[in-house]
Design a protein around this motif. Structure first.
Motif, short mmCIF file in Angstrom:
data_model
loop_
_atom_site.label_atom_id
_atom_site.label_comp_id
_atom_site.label_asym_id
_atom_site.label_seq_id
_atom_site.Cartn_x
_atom_site.Cartn_y
_atom_site.Cartn_z
N ALA A 114 46.52 99.23 -69.93
CA ALA A 114 46.57 100.69 -69.88
C ALA A 114 47.65 101.17 -68.92
O ALA A 114 48.39 102.11 -69.21
CB ALA A 114 45.21 101.25 -69.47
N ALA A 115 47.77 100.49 -67.77
CA ALA A 115 48.77 100.88 -66.79
C ALA A 115 50.19 100.64 -67.32
O ALA A 115 51.10 101.44 -67.10
CB ALA A 115 48.56 100.11 -65.49
N ALA B 202 49.14 105.08 -70.38
CA ALA B 202 48.24 105.90 -71.18
C ALA B 202 46.83 105.31 -71.13
O ALA B 202 46.66 104.09 -71.06
CB ALA B 202 48.71 105.97 -72.63
N HIS B 203 45.82 106.18 -71.16
CA HIS B 203 44.44 105.74 -71.12
C HIS B 203 43.93 105.28 -72.48
O HIS B 203 43.01 104.48 -72.56
CB HIS B 203 43.54 106.88 -70.62
N LEU B 204 44.50 105.82 -73.57
CA LEU B 204 43.97 105.55 -74.91
C LEU B 204 44.33 104.14 -75.37
O LEU B 204 45.51 103.78 -75.43
CB LEU B 204 44.50 106.59 -75.89
N ASN C 138 32.73 110.61 -66.45
CA ASN C 138 33.30 109.94 -65.29
C ASN C 138 32.23 109.54 -64.26
O ASN C 138 32.29 108.45 -63.68
CB ASN C 138 34.35 110.83 -64.63
N ARG C 139 31.27 110.42 -64.05
CA ARG C 139 30.21 110.12 -63.09
C ARG C 139 29.43 108.88 -63.52
O ARG C 139 29.20 107.96 -62.71
CB ARG C 139 29.26 111.32 -62.96
N CYS D 45 40.78 112.56 -75.75
CA CYS D 45 40.80 111.10 -75.61
C CYS D 45 42.03 110.59 -74.87
O CYS D 45 41.94 109.68 -74.05
CB CYS D 45 40.73 110.44 -76.99
N SER D 46 43.18 111.12 -75.20
CA SER D 46 44.43 110.61 -74.62
C SER D 46 44.82 111.32 -73.33
O SER D 46 45.87 111.03 -72.77
CB SER D 46 45.56 110.74 -75.65
N SER D 47 43.99 112.25 -72.86
CA SER D 47 44.32 112.98 -71.64
C SER D 47 43.97 112.13 -70.42
O SER D 47 43.14 111.22 -70.50
CB SER D 47 43.57 114.30 -71.58
N PRO D 48 44.57 112.42 -69.27
CA PRO D 48 44.32 111.63 -68.06
C PRO D 48 43.08 112.06 -67.29
O PRO D 48 42.95 111.74 -66.11
CB PRO D 48 45.59 111.85 -67.25
N VAL D 49 42.17 112.78 -67.92
CA VAL D 49 41.00 113.29 -67.19
C VAL D 49 39.94 112.22 -66.96
O VAL D 49 39.05 112.42 -66.14
CB VAL D 49 40.36 114.50 -67.91
#
Length: 274
Positions: free
Chosen positions: A193-194, A198-200, A229-230, A252-256
């Protein structure tokens, strides 16, 4: 570029690492003792190979890699490589469980009549082999048995469902799996991912990471990023799986999200129990 710590003083080792990087190469820094491992880490080496072969008498000690890794602190940015003595998938899995992220195989592979098939066997990627995900597990014993049976992904359901688990229950399951298989799969998926920025995740990302070890997946449906996230942090899962409305899918593809993400689109009127 191969740099053998045993034949270099510290200043020369650092100089050659910098020279290799200046030529666009990341050198493999070879060690065989605890002192050499300490020197390699102090030099800033990013790829360290532990040679299981004694270069003086050519005997092989397959426990050397495990001993050296057990004595050093975790270095997530350093790729640890097991060198020599690997003769099958069992050896690869053994080293992956103690933090090794690559292996160097020479003689055994060259002696195979079908090197391509042998390589697939080492990587656990026989032709047509699927990624196996088992979902809805709720206790440690079932999860461990599922991993031993060969599952790649273990799904823990946080969405409302008859199979829903709490963060505490999930954390116990994740700990039971990691204590038996290590966290090489988790480290690999984070690395992938790194590298993409991207997270997706793609199916191939999952396939590559699962070769290193099983992955725990938190299954969520129409839950807010804060809740996702929690629960992800509290349970220590490896991957977040999202499904639900268009709004959820678009995120989905956002960095949140705090972990790498896979997205599944559902059409069933009861996705949480499907």
């Amino acid at each position: 570029a191969l740099l053998i710590v045993a034949v270099l003083d510290q200043g020369r080792l650092v100089q050659l690492i910098e020279a290799a990087r200046g030529l666009g190469m990341e050198p493999l820094v070879e060690v065989a003792t605890h002192l050499e491992m300490d020197r390699a880490l102090a030099s800033g080496a990013r790829v360290i190979g532990i040679n299981n072969r004694n270069l003086h008498n050519f005997s092989v000690d397959m426990e050397r890699t495990e001993r050296l890794l057990a004595a050093v602190k975790h270095h997530p940015t350093v790729v640890m490589v097991a060198l020599s003595g690997i003769t099958g998938r069992v050896d690869v899995q053994r080293f992956a469980s103690c933090g090794v992220r690559a292996v160097l195989v020479g003689e055994w592979l060259m002696r195979r009549s079908n090197p391509t098939g042998a390589l697939r066997s080492l990587r656990g990627t026989e032709a047509g082999q699927p990624i196996v995900k088992i979902c809805g597990l709720r206790d440690e014993e079932s999860a461990v048995m599922t991993v031993r049976a060969g599952a790649d992904l273990i799904g823990l359901v946080f969405a409302k469902s008859s199979r829903q688990v709490s963060a505490q229950e999930a954390a116990s399951i994740v700990e039971a799996i990691h204590s038996r298989t290590g966290t090489a799969g988790k480290l690999k998926i984070q690395e992938l991912a790194a590298a993409k920025g991207a997270h997706l995740l793609t199916p191939n990302d999952l396939r590559v990471a699962a070769r290193c070890g099983p992955l725990t997946v938190g299954v969520f449906a129409d839950q807010t990023p804060d809740e996702v996230n929690r629960l992800a942090v509290q349970s220590n899962i490896d991957i977040i799986q999202l499904s639900g409305s268009n709004d959820v899918m678009e995120s989905c593809s956002s960095p949140v999200y705090v972990l790498p993400v896979i997205c599944l689109l559902y059409t069933s009127p009861s996705p949480r129990d499907s």
